[in-house]
Design an enzyme around this catalytic site. Structure first.
Site, mmCIF file in Angstrom:
data_model
loop_
_atom_site.group_PDB
_atom_site.id
_atom_site.type_symbol
_atom_site.label_atom_id
_atom_site.label_comp_id
_atom_site.label_asym_id
_atom_site.label_seq_id
_atom_site.Cartn_x
_atom_site.Cartn_y
_atom_site.Cartn_z
ATOM 1 N NE ARG A 286 -51.387 -99.560 24.648
ATOM 2 C CZ ARG A 286 -50.671 -99.990 25.673
ATOM 3 N NH1 ARG A 286 -51.240 -100.762 26.582
ATOM 4 N NH2 ARG A 286 -49.404 -99.657 25.814
ATOM 5 C CG ASN A 287 -50.494 -102.160 20.476
ATOM 6 O OD1 ASN A 287 -50.439 -100.984 20.153
ATOM 7 N ND2 ASN A 287 -50.067 -102.606 21.645
#
Length: 394
Positions: free
Chosen positions: A201-202
């Site tokens: 998610r990064n």
């Protein structure tokens, strides 16, 4: 290819037949409707895309509580997190057996799915708290996943669905969003037999990149699927288009041709730590991955979970429940002694100062000030994309 979870073939709930799709869309215009929460809409997208195989719709209250407490539905299907359609208002659908589900995340709120309503049940405070405690490990309202879950409402609307849209994911991320069906097809087209998936998610810094290379080498994989979350995140997380650009640049420059796919899926982050790690494994099996990287504090937030709880939970799952295998990773960082990225647990002769370690806060501060992190932490081309983003916020 690896079988999907719970069935011999993948059964996505999206209506692919154009005639049937047209008929259902026309029918839906005259049905009673309900506005979904973002979380329920994300569940519909995951059901439509085949990631939540073999589920056929939203769970009823008994199944949701059973899943929360035992990681099995009442009829014995292994599943790690409730898949619910919660709402705080059922006045418009009470007494109706067939309804249209509207998309809260797209302008004009188009129909996302048609639903055959099995039941409308009111969950008690105790039942909601039980689900939160079991899934998130806490009922603390400061936990972003708990806060989102508790804000959705207490009415559980259950039943099978036929999905007519994959929401904004296809239009906003046409090069990245892929259904489980599409990823399976591409794996087959590339001729990959052994495939490892990486959840993010990064943006991916050097340690993440090298972890993927390590996993591929040690497992003897033909390919890597970088599979990024494209849905709702918590405040302060980097938006999906920026992450996408940074990851694509990294793959373009630092991975051999035909060794990595950059893809994404349409789901809102739960931040449920260990339980979400298991959910991630289930839908990676559904998309055709044979292996899945689980790192330190996978899907965690704050200090709610132990560093390796997301790995340890797999020791509690009965053997044979999942076909996908877990690659257990420690924190990875650049070793000044060895001049390369290593798993910290594999460098017992190192002190903390022997590694290049930067906190997320420090990295964001540097990027915001137009300062690239050291090359031992982040590829310069990736850092430039992130610096441009943080500078744009000013």
């Amino acid at each position: 290819m690896i079988k999907p979870h719970g069935s011999d073939t993948l059964n996505p709930l999206f209506v692919y037949d154009s005639q049937k799709h047209h008929e259902l869309t026309h029918e839906a215009e005259n049905l009673p409707s309900m506005m979904l929460t973002s979380a329920a809409a994300a569940n519909a997208v995951m059901l439509g895309a085949g990631y939540f195989n073999p589920l056929t719709g939203y769970m009823n209250l008994a199944d949701a509580i059973s899943v929360a407490e035992t990681m099995h539905t009442t009829d014995g299907l292994f599943w790690p997190t409730p898949v619910l359609n919660l709402t705080d208002d059922v006045t418009g659908i009470q007494g109706h057996k067939r309804i249209a589900l509207k998309d809260p995340n797209v302008e004009g709120h188009p129909i996302l799915a048609v639903m055959d309503v099995e039941a409308i049940e009111e969950a008690s405070d105790d039942e909601l708290n039980t689900m939160a405690e079991k899934v998130y490990g806490t009922t603390d309202s400061e936990h972003p996943g708990v806060a989102t879950f508790m804000a959705q409402g207490r009415y559980v609307v259950s039943g099978t669905i036929q999905v007519l849209s994959l929401s904004y994911f296809q239009s906003d991320f046409p090069d990245t969003f892929r259904t489980a069906v599409e990823i399976r097809n591409e794996i087959a087209e590339r001729g990959w037999k052994k495939v490892v998936a990486f959840q993010t998610r990064n943006p991916m810094h050097l340690a993440h990149e090298e972890l993927c290379h390590m996993a591929m080498d040690r497992l003897g994989c033909d390919g890597l699927v970088i599979h990024m979350l494209l849905g709702k995140l918590k405040k302060g997380d980097i938006p999906a288009p920026v992450r996408d650009a940074a990851i694509r640049k990294m793959v373009e420059l630092y991975f051999p041709p035909n060794s990595a796919m950059v893809t994404g899926y349409g789901f809102d982050m739960l931040y449920a730590g260990p339980r979400e790690a298991v959910l991630h494994a289930v839908f990676r099996q559904n998309m055709g991955a044979t292996h899945f990287i689980i790192g330190r504090d996978h899907a965690g937030v704050g200090d709610y979970y132990g560093a390796f709880e997301a790995q340890e939970i797999f020791d509690t799952i009965p053997e044979g429940t999942l076909q996908i295998e877990i690659f257990r990773a420690d924190h990875t960082a650049y070793s000044k002694k060895l001049n390369k990225v290593v798993m910290m647990c594999e460098a017992p002769d190192h002190e903390k100062d022997d590694f290049v370690l930067l906190s997320g806060t420090k990295v964001r501060e540097m990027l915001g000030n137009g300062i690239a992190p050291p090359k031992e932490f982040s590829r310069p081309e990736v850092a430039q994309i992130l610096m441009d983003y943080y500078q744009s916020l000013k």
